[in-house]
Design an enzyme around this catalytic site. Structure first.
Site, PDB file in Angstrom:
ATOM      1  N   GLU A  40       0.735  -1.225   0.054  1.00 12.86           N
ATOM      2  CA  GLU A  40       0.083  -0.023  -0.069  1.00 12.86           C
ATOM      3  C   GLU A  40       0.868   1.398   0.041  1.00 12.86           C
ATOM      4  OE1 GLU A  40      -3.114  -0.053  -0.495  1.00 12.86           O
ATOM      5  OE2 GLU A  40      -3.496  -2.026  -0.488  1.00 12.86           O
ATOM      6  N   CYS A 199     -20.190  -0.606 -20.988  1.00 11.23           N
ATOM      7  CA  CYS A 199     -19.975  -0.607 -19.361  1.00 11.23           C
ATOM      8  C   CYS A 199     -21.023  -1.411 -18.672  1.00 11.23           C
ATOM      9  CB  CYS A 199     -20.073   0.552 -18.903  1.00 11.23           C
ATOM     10  SG  CYS A 199     -19.973   0.539 -17.021  1.00 11.23           S
TER      11      CYS A 199
END
Length: 216
Positions: A40, A199
């Site tokens: 991260e 989409c």
DNA sequence: AATACGGGGAT
DNA sequence: ATCCCAGTATT
């Protein structure tokens, strides 16, 4: 998770199972909380493509906070330099020292304790809490912000995005859901030239079709 | 509330 | 040449 958000979460998770970036090295099962934290930090303002090459060598060389603290600083910096924001080398060093001093080298589960670590802000703390410990929250980064603002028609800088992101996280799949939003925003609902054409969320997306970005 | 940090890929 | 990227610490 409110049932009203299922037109968002359901197709998203279905898309993720088929098209998600499942091969990213920090997503491999059995990554330790420490390894996830390192991922991260390396991913802060840095593309997944860029981090993927440097990640395995990094956690192989420094598999624990002890290994970070024991290593020469310039060596760590050399590994971060190609990613940019090289001060993160110092972040990781200082963070590792704090982990040893405060938590006997373990990663705390509490995201507020996580955020006390150097180089770990609200986003990274949440992200680790979700992926390492399965906490039922979300973490709003650039991608999630863009995706949610477009789909639900919220202002990009609205605080409501973070609130909504937490609410719609499926309690049993918060990690997959977060990865799904990240991957979908990176590959389909992109910053520039989103692929609104086919989409899978298109029917219910507030911004569908207006191919200009910055949907508000 | 702004600003600095940053190399690398895409447009 | 400009924009963008799994943000954070520091003014």
């Amino acid at each position: 998770m409110p049932s009203s958000s299922r037109p968002f979460t359901d197709p998203l998770l279905r898309w993720y199972e088929r098209h998600g970036r499942h091969g990213l090295p920090w997503r491999a099962t059995e990554r330790s909380p420490y390894e996830l934290l390192i991922a991260e930090v390396l991913l802060q303002r840095t593309t997944a493509a860029a981090v993927s090459g440097a990640y395995v060598p990094f956690v192989t060389r420094y598999p624990t906070p002890e290994a970070v603290v024991a290593a020469p600083s310039d060596e760590i910096e050399d590994r971060i330099a190609p990613l940019g924001l090289s001060k993160r080398a110092g972040f990781i060093e200082r963070c590792s020292g704090q982990l040893l001093a405060r938590h006997s080298g373990k990663i705390p589960r509490c995201r507020y304790e996580l955020a006390e670590l150097h180089g770990v802000g609200a986003y990274t703390a949440r992200s680790v809490a979700v992926h390492a410990f399965g906490e039922d929250v979300s973490a709003v980064d650039t991608n999630v912000r863009r995706l949610i603002s477009r789909f639900f028609g919220l202002e990009c800088d609205s605080d409501a995005i973070a609130v909504l992101a937490d609410e719609i996280a499926p309690s049993d799949r918060s990690s997959d859901f977060l990865y799904a939003m990240l991957d979908f925003a990176a590959d389909v609902c992109t910053s520039r030239n989103p692929e609104c054409g086919d989409c899978p969320l298109g029917d219910d997306c507030v911004s569908t079709g207006l191919a200009s970005d910055n949907a508000d």
